[in-house]
Write a protein that holds these residues in place. Structure first.
Motif, PDB file in Angstrom:
ATOM      1  N   TYR A 134     -10.841 -21.501   6.544  1.00 35.87           N
ATOM      2  CA  TYR A 134     -10.983 -20.208   5.889  1.00 35.87           C
ATOM      3  C   TYR A 134      -9.863 -19.981   4.882  1.00 35.87           C
ATOM      4  N   PHE A 135     -10.163 -19.097   3.943  1.00 36.97           N
ATOM      5  CA  PHE A 135      -9.178 -18.600   2.992  1.00 36.97           C
ATOM      6  C   PHE A 135      -9.391 -17.106   2.842  1.00 36.97           C
ATOM      7  N   LYS A 136      -8.302 -16.363   2.804  1.00 37.06           N
ATOM      8  CA  LYS A 136      -8.380 -14.917   2.664  1.00 37.06           C
ATOM      9  C   LYS A 136      -7.275 -14.455   1.724  1.00 37.06           C
ATOM     10  N   GLY A 137      -7.647 -13.670   0.735  1.00 34.53           N
ATOM     11  CA  GLY A 137      -6.673 -13.140  -0.218  1.00 34.53           C
ATOM     12  C   GLY A 137      -6.897 -11.667  -0.465  1.00 34.53           C
ATOM     13  N   THR A 138      -5.826 -10.883  -0.452  1.00 25.24           N
ATOM     14  CA  THR A 138      -5.899  -9.451  -0.718  1.00 25.24           C
ATOM     15  C   THR A 138      -4.806  -9.065  -1.701  1.00 25.24           C
ATOM     16  N   THR A 139      -5.120  -8.104  -2.531  1.00 25.07           N
ATOM     17  CA  THR A 139      -4.140  -7.563  -3.478  1.00 25.07           C
ATOM     18  C   THR A 139      -4.253  -6.044  -3.478  1.00 25.07           C
ATOM     19  N   GLN A 140      -3.158  -5.367  -3.263  1.00 21.71           N
ATOM     20  CA  GLN A 140      -3.090  -3.926  -3.373  1.00 21.71           C
ATOM     21  C   GLN A 140      -1.742  -3.550  -3.987  1.00 21.71           C
ATOM     22  N   TYR A 141      -1.585  -2.293  -4.298  1.00 25.87           N
ATOM     23  CA  TYR A 141      -0.370  -1.833  -4.961  1.00 25.87           C
ATOM     24  C   TYR A 141       0.272  -0.716  -4.128  1.00 25.87           C
ATOM     25  N   LEU A 142       1.582  -0.657  -4.158  1.00 25.69           N
ATOM     26  CA  LEU A 142       2.323   0.343  -3.401  1.00 25.69           C
ATOM     27  C   LEU A 142       2.325   1.652  -4.188  1.00 25.69           C
ATOM     28  N   TYR A 143       1.155   2.304  -4.190  1.00 26.70           N
ATOM     29  CA  TYR A 143       0.992   3.506  -5.002  1.00 26.70           C
ATOM     30  C   TYR A 143       1.484   4.774  -4.295  1.00 26.70           C
ATOM     31  N   GLY A 144       1.972   4.656  -3.062  1.00 26.84           N
ATOM     32  CA  GLY A 144       2.352   5.841  -2.307  1.00 26.84           C
ATOM     33  C   GLY A 144       3.792   6.270  -2.495  1.00 26.84           C
ATOM     34  N   PHE A 145       4.402   5.996  -3.638  1.00 28.05           N
ATOM     35  CA  PHE A 145       5.803   6.386  -3.845  1.00 28.05           C
ATOM     36  C   PHE A 145       5.903   7.889  -4.137  1.00 28.05           C
ATOM     37  N   GLN A 146       7.031   8.473  -3.752  1.00 17.27           N
ATOM     38  CA  GLN A 146       7.321   9.882  -4.007  1.00 17.27           C
ATOM     39  C   GLN A 146       8.779  10.019  -4.437  1.00 17.27           C
ATOM     40  N   PRO A 147       9.038  10.871  -5.449  1.00 13.89           N
ATOM     41  CA  PRO A 147       8.048  11.698  -6.171  1.00 13.89           C
ATOM     42  C   PRO A 147       7.192  10.851  -7.119  1.00 13.89           C
ATOM     43  N   ASP A 148       6.029  11.359  -7.467  1.00 14.28           N
ATOM     44  CA  ASP A 148       5.108  10.610  -8.312  1.00 14.28           C
ATOM     45  C   ASP A 148       5.558  10.552  -9.760  1.00 14.28           C
ATOM     46  N   SER A 149       6.679  11.206 -10.064  1.00 13.05           N
ATOM     47  CA  SER A 149       7.217  11.139 -11.428  1.00 13.05           C
ATOM     48  C   SER A 149       8.007   9.859 -11.665  1.00 13.05           C
ATOM     49  N   LEU A 150       8.239   9.101 -10.598  1.00 12.83           N
ATOM     50  CA  LEU A 150       8.972   7.841 -10.757  1.00 12.83           C
ATOM     51  C   LEU A 150       8.126   6.854 -11.559  1.00 12.83           C
ATOM     52  N   LYS A 151       8.828   6.025 -12.325  1.00 15.41           N
ATOM     53  CA  LYS A 151       8.163   5.035 -13.155  1.00 15.41           C
ATOM     54  C   LYS A 151       8.438   3.637 -12.609  1.00 15.41           C
TER      55      LYS A 151
END
Length: 557
Positions: free
Chosen positions: A179-196
């Motif tokens: 088997y092969f398994k690949g996932t990609t997600q982003y750490l979008y839960g940062f606070q405050p959301d004004s951070l770049k």
């Protein structure tokens, strides 16, 4: 002279008598007939012997006497309902005895769809082999979505091949999978959301590749031994130079002593090595599992002790289970006192929470569980299952938000935690037309030594699934999930509890041509923006629509 004289005397007497009879006869003839006529016998046939005719025996029917006793009819018919286990075990493919009246054709399908949030969906399945000596299944899956929040994106890709091969003498069976398994997600839960952040800094990508090979005997050998050894490996890594390699093995053997006693012994374990940015961690488990099993038609008792070594630390774990059948398969009592290790690796932790940081330590969890419960069926359609467990867990992993932005989770370990778990399931099936299954799991955590709450662990979970064939070639389905929010610890070290979550999914599938079906899926129908992990809201209402093309069906000769 005297002899001569006698002779003449006899001669004269005879002549005189004859003359007299002649004279009398003439006189009777001349005289009138006054006497009765003589009787005569006329013979008409020859003598034929015959038996006397016997009388015929006649049987006269007679009605039976009335019987007031009611006959008692005992039927021993096994229950055909499905029995849902408390926890679904690992699926292991077994070779099927192919009916000689059926011909194996490769069965394949391609499922395609598209939905909002720019969500493509693709799935495929292929079957190879002759169905007798070999069966090979190939499966593939891909999907992705772009949420409404910045960087709320993810994609998933999985490929798997499963093969079953019978030995030339048909006594053994090889099974393998890769088997092969690949996932990609982003750490979008940062606070405050004004951070770049740069997108590459938020990307969290995991990939794993593995294989397993096993052998089992299909027919018990001359020594009454069953065996099913297997070995496997797994390679796992992320996009931050984290790499982990794991080797696993399992060698279970069962020896039949008598008709009711079996001796079981197994050797199993794993060894893993993780190389991170700053640390190298070795993790190993080794178990020896001897036990004695007593089995009858209504009782199964297993008793044994399991010597275990966790990173060379020795523990002697219990292994006592009992299943007692009452009323055949309709009611089964269960009880046990068992101990085992939950293997905590970088991969298992990332599968549970994909937003974690690279671990700085990996500690296996020791679990000792005492449980009791029952399962069975009621009537022809209902099944049920209930269990109450008391667990003592050492080194339970917990998840808390990092103290910088809260966008990632640190893995910490609670040295000791007590848990009471109540689980119940009920199911209803009506052939292949309708099925419904519901389950509930309640977890009560207490006795923590270091942390206040069981951060990241769900206390209450309820789920239900319904499948209904409304008309021919039209399948309707519904899935519902509810869980109480877990405890969390934020970047400011404040603790709290997430809101309860409810998710309802609806779907339909119907055939419009011989090999074509259309499908429709609605996810999160009520558009709830719940959070499974603190600072990570889920996608809202999601709809997908597509088609399925099938080819290569199994046909009878």
């Amino acid at each position: 002279m005297k002899y001569i004289t006698a002779f003449f005397i006899l001669f004269l007497l005879s002549h005189t008598s004859f003359a007299q009879r002649t004279k009398n006869a003439r006189q009777q003839k001349a005289a009138p007939d006054t006497a009765l006529p003589p009787r005569t016998v006329v013979v008409t046939s020859e003598f034929a012997p015959a038996l006397k005719q016997t009388s015929k025996i006649n049987f006269n029917g007679a009605t039976p006497l009335p019987d007031s006793a009611r006959p008692k009819l005992d039927y021993n018919i096994p229950v055909q309902n499905l029995s849902f286990a408390y926890k679904s075990p690992e699926l292991k493919a077994l070779a099927e005895s192919i009916d000689s009246n059926a011909r194996w054709n490769n069965t394949n399908f391609i499922k395609l769809g598209f939905g909002n949030y720019t969500t493509p969906y693709a799935q495929a399945g292929l079957s190879l082999g002759d169905g007798v000596n070999s069966v090979i299944n190939l499966n593939g899956f891909f999907t992705s979505s772009n949420g409404s929040l910045p960087y709320q994106n993810y994609n998933k890709l999985s490929l798997e091949g499963i093969g079953i091969f019978t030995s030339p003498n048909h006594k053994n069976e090889w099974n393998a999978n890769a088997y092969f398994k690949g996932t990609t997600q982003y750490l979008y839960g940062f606070q405050p959301d004004s951070l770049k952040f740069d997108k590459s800094d938020l990307r969290q990508r995991f990939a794993s590749f593995g294989a397993r090979l096993g052998l089992r005997n299909k027919i018990k050998n001359d020594f009454g031994i069953d065996y099913n050894p297997s070995i496997g490996f797994n390679a796992f890594g992320d996009n931050h130079s984290g790499k982990e390699f794991t080797f696993m093995y399992d060698v279970p053997v069962t020896k039949s002593i008598t008709d009711v006693f079996d001796f079981n012994v197994g050797i199993n374990g794993s060894f893993s090595r993780f190389n991170g940015d700053t640390v190298t961690i070795k993790n190993s488990i080794f178990n020896v599992e001897p036990s004695l099993a007593y089995k009858t038609s209504n009782i199964k008792i297993v008793a044994g002790l399991t010597p275990s070594w966790n990173k060379s630390e020795f523990s002697l774990l219990p292994n006592f289970t009992a299943d007692v059948k009452l009323n055949e398969e309709k009611f089964i009592l269960q009880a046990g006192f068992i101990g085992y290790y939950n293997r905590n690796t970088y991969q298992t932790l990332a599968d549970f929470n994909p937003f974690i940081q690279q671990p700085t330590e990996l500690i296996n969890s020791l679990v000792k569980e005492f449980y009791g419960g029952f399962k069975g069926s009621a009537g022809d359609h209902f099944t049920y299952n209930a269990r109450v467990s008391f667990l003592k867990i050492n080194n339970q992993p917990l998840f808390i938000n990092d103290t910088a932005t809260g966008k990632s989770f640190q893995v910490v370990y609670e040295p000791g935690i007590n848990s009471m778990r109540v689980h119940g399931e009920i199911g209803y099936t009506a052939g292949e037309k309708f099925s419904a299954l519901g389950g509930i799991t309640l977890n009560k955590y207490a006795g923590l030594d270091v942390y206040d709450k069981a951060f990241g662990l769900i206390p209450t979970e309820i789920n239900a699934a319904i499948r209904y064939v409304a008309v021919k070639d039209l399948l309707l389905k519904a899935d519902a999930y509810f869980w109480d929010g877990s405890a969390y610890s934020t970047k400011t070290i404040s603790t709290g509890k997430l809101d309860p979550a409810f998710d309802l999914n609806l779907g339909a599938e119907f055939a419009f041509l011989q090999q074509w079906k259309a499908w429709l899926q609605f996810n999160n129908v009520f558009n709830n923006k719940y959070e499974r992990w603190k600072q990570y809201p889920a996608l809202g209402f999601n709809m997908l629509i597509g088609v399925v093309y099938s080819f290569g069906d199994l046909k009878t000769k």
